[in-house]
Design an enzyme around this catalytic site. Structure first.
Site, mmCIF file in Angstrom:
data_model
loop_
_atom_site.group_PDB
_atom_site.id
_atom_site.type_symbol
_atom_site.label_atom_id
_atom_site.label_comp_id
_atom_site.label_asym_id
_atom_site.label_seq_id
_atom_site.Cartn_x
_atom_site.Cartn_y
_atom_site.Cartn_z
ATOM 1 N N GLY A 8 -43.267 -32.186 66.177
ATOM 2 C CA GLY A 8 -44.097 -32.040 66.859
ATOM 3 C C GLY A 8 -43.928 -31.398 68.183
ATOM 4 C CB THR A 75 -45.143 -40.897 65.523
ATOM 5 O OG1 THR A 75 -44.490 -39.552 65.928
ATOM 6 C CG2 THR A 75 -46.516 -40.693 64.822
ATOM 7 C CG PHE A 106 -39.126 -43.765 73.825
ATOM 8 C CD1 PHE A 106 -37.796 -43.897 73.529
ATOM 9 C CD2 PHE A 106 -39.923 -43.268 72.524
ATOM 10 C CE1 PHE A 106 -37.405 -43.972 72.017
ATOM 11 C CE2 PHE A 106 -39.430 -43.316 71.184
ATOM 12 C CZ PHE A 106 -38.083 -43.539 71.066
ATOM 13 C CG HIS A 133 -53.658 -44.973 75.890
ATOM 14 N ND1 HIS A 133 -53.550 -46.508 75.559
ATOM 15 C CD2 HIS A 133 -52.306 -44.660 75.756
ATOM 16 C CE1 HIS A 133 -52.269 -46.715 75.683
ATOM 17 N NE2 HIS A 133 -51.534 -46.014 75.946
ATOM 18 C CG HIS A 134 -54.966 -39.416 76.435
ATOM 19 N ND1 HIS A 134 -54.999 -38.792 75.437
ATOM 20 C CD2 HIS A 134 -53.577 -40.105 76.318
ATOM 21 C CE1 HIS A 134 -53.974 -38.987 74.435
ATOM 22 N NE2 HIS A 134 -53.010 -39.765 74.994
ATOM 23 C CE LYS A 137 -52.662 -44.855 71.855
ATOM 24 N NZ LYS A 137 -51.475 -44.295 71.239
ATOM 25 C CB THR A 144 -47.254 -50.084 74.003
ATOM 26 O OG1 THR A 144 -46.599 -48.852 73.998
ATOM 27 C CG2 THR A 144 -46.897 -50.830 75.123
HETATM 28 P P1 NAD Z 1 -50.186 -34.212 69.993
HETATM 29 O O1 NAD Z 1 -51.459 -34.484 69.226
HETATM 30 O O2 NAD Z 1 -50.445 -33.576 71.301
HETATM 31 O O3 NAD Z 1 -48.844 -33.940 69.238
HETATM 32 C C1 NAD Z 1 -48.785 -34.150 67.977
HETATM 33 C C2 NAD Z 1 -47.888 -32.680 67.516
HETATM 34 O O4 NAD Z 1 -47.524 -33.012 66.052
HETATM 35 C C3 NAD Z 1 -48.944 -31.716 67.235
HETATM 36 O O5 NAD Z 1 -48.364 -30.431 68.190
HETATM 37 C C4 NAD Z 1 -49.257 -31.221 65.897
HETATM 38 O O6 NAD Z 1 -49.378 -30.021 65.546
HETATM 39 C C5 NAD Z 1 -47.946 -31.799 65.501
HETATM 40 N N1 NAD Z 1 -47.937 -32.193 63.889
HETATM 41 C C6 NAD Z 1 -48.648 -32.444 63.034
HETATM 42 N N2 NAD Z 1 -48.258 -32.727 61.701
HETATM 43 C C7 NAD Z 1 -47.062 -32.380 61.722
HETATM 44 C C8 NAD Z 1 -45.892 -32.324 60.653
HETATM 45 N N3 NAD Z 1 -46.328 -32.707 59.554
HETATM 46 N N4 NAD Z 1 -44.822 -31.739 61.208
HETATM 47 C C9 NAD Z 1 -44.497 -31.363 62.420
HETATM 48 N N5 NAD Z 1 -45.567 -31.290 63.449
HETATM 49 C C10 NAD Z 1 -46.605 -31.924 63.282
HETATM 50 O O7 NAD Z 1 -49.656 -35.871 70.171
HETATM 51 P P2 NAD Z 1 -49.037 -36.670 71.406
HETATM 52 O O8 NAD Z 1 -49.898 -37.008 72.511
HETATM 53 O O9 NAD Z 1 -47.792 -35.757 71.663
HETATM 54 O O10 NAD Z 1 -48.829 -37.709 70.643
HETATM 55 C C11 NAD Z 1 -47.739 -37.600 69.471
HETATM 56 C C12 NAD Z 1 -47.447 -39.046 68.983
HETATM 57 O O11 NAD Z 1 -46.403 -39.861 69.963
HETATM 58 C C13 NAD Z 1 -48.579 -40.030 68.690
HETATM 59 O O12 NAD Z 1 -48.511 -40.781 67.599
HETATM 60 C C14 NAD Z 1 -48.859 -40.886 70.153
HETATM 61 O O13 NAD Z 1 -49.324 -42.234 70.169
HETATM 62 C C15 NAD Z 1 -47.291 -41.293 70.272
HETATM 63 N N6 NAD Z 1 -46.860 -41.503 71.691
HETATM 64 C C16 NAD Z 1 -45.801 -42.428 71.739
HETATM 65 C C17 NAD Z 1 -45.071 -42.838 73.103
HETATM 66 C C18 NAD Z 1 -44.033 -43.651 72.989
HETATM 67 O O14 NAD Z 1 -43.400 -43.743 74.015
HETATM 68 N N7 NAD Z 1 -43.645 -44.081 71.928
HETATM 69 C C19 NAD Z 1 -45.469 -42.170 74.023
HETATM 70 C C20 NAD Z 1 -46.821 -41.147 73.997
HETATM 71 C C21 NAD Z 1 -47.209 -41.108 72.668
#
Ligand code: NAD
Length: 248
Positions: A8, A75, A106, A133-134, A137, A144
């Site tokens: 990602g 994720t 995190f 959230h934005h 999402k 969380t």
């Molecule tokens: P985003 O859509 O900006 O990024 C996701 C990325 O994953 C994109 O670039 C997409 O092209 C890529 N992707 C899709 N399928 C893929 C694959 N099969 N292999 C590799 N890459 C692939 O989303 P984001 O805002 O960066 O959020 C990502 C995830 O993280 C979400 O599930 C969000 O809820 C989560 N998140 C978790 C925390 C945490 O602290 N745990 C914090 C923020 C966001």
């Protein structure tokens, strides 16, 4: 040096992780992979960080387990059945499987918010959660908020606190939010927001609000880097949340 791969990598969180890893003295970014890219370069890593999409993360995780890579996963979308599936893969590939750390959040402040909410939960008759959230999402409620509701519900059940009082007999669909273990969770999606959450605890003539605001995605990086540093030495094959890494 810990060799790190990112899944990602072109996403909002993934690109921030790439920058954080590159800025860390004890880490080397060896692979930055996004949708459509070959995953093979990740085999040069010791730890893979996944911030992708709930629809693809399970396939990524199974691949990491099969390839003996430790995984740090941010994720969202992990419920009990998904965690069971990860455990099953780790048992199936026990001879190669690395450790997996899955954290709904995190952010160290956010984790403390959950911890404080759990501690306060037995002392109040009412509790509800509002997450904000934005609007990009894709899942609701947030991982969380879901996890907070679970730990709050467990703390209340353990202390024998009855269900939160609620006289509602008619409502428009969704007006009272969703029910997670008896805790109402409300999700707001609004331009201008990043990631925020309030846990509202109501008692007799008093309300305690535990609130956390994440101002930017950098706020998650100390927790992600902590996970990358510790995942190989975790006592369990599968760890959920960074609480134990923080000594909570
Ligand atoms: P985003 O859509 O900006 O990024 C996701 C990325 O994953 C994109 O670039 C997409 O092209 C890529 N992707 C899709 N399928 C893929 C694959 N099969 N292999 C590799 N890459 C692939 O989303 P984001 O805002 O960066 O959020 C990502 C995830 O993280 C979400 O599930 C969000 O809820 C989560 N998140 C978790 C925390 C945490 O602290 N745990 C914090 C923020 C966001």
């Amino acid at each position: 040096m810990i060799k790190v791969g990112v899944l990602g990598a072109r996403g909002r969180m993934g690109s921030e992780v790439c920058r954080a890893v590159e800025g860390a003295d004890d880490m080397e970014l060896v692979a930055a992979v996004d949708e459509g890219d070959d995953r093979e370069p990740l085999t040069g890593a010791e730890v893979v960080v996944d911030f992708t999409h709930p629809g693809v993360v399970m396939d990524n995780l199974r691949w990491c387990v099969q390839h003996g890579l430790h995984a740090v996963v941010g994720t969202s979308g992990f419920d009990a059945s998904r965690l069971d599936a990860v455990r099953a893969w780790q048992a199936e590939y026990a001879d190669v499987s690395g450790n997996v750390l899955i954290a709904p959040n995190f952010g160290i402040g956010a984790v403390l918010m959950m911890h404080f909410a759990e501690k306060a939960a037995p002392f109040f008759e009412s509790v509800e959660i509002v997450e904000l959230h934005h609007p990009k999402k894709v899942d609701a409620p947030s991982g969380t908020a879901y996890r907070t509701a679970e730990v709050v519900a467990e703390a209340r059940a353990k202390a024998g606190v009855p269900a939160s009082p609620d006289a509602t007999t008619s409502e428009l669909d969704g007006a009272r939010g969703t029910d997670v273990g008896g805790v109402r969770v409300h999700a707001v999606r609004l331009s201008g927001l990043i990631a925020h959450q309030e846990v509202l605890l109501g008692g007799h003539g008093e309300v305690l609000t535990v609130r956390h605001d994440s101002m930017n995605r950098e706020s998650f990086m100390p927790g992600v880097l902590l996970g990358v540093r510790k995942v190989a030495d975790l006592p369990e094959r599968l760890t959920v949340g960074i609480e134990s890494l923080l000594g909570l």
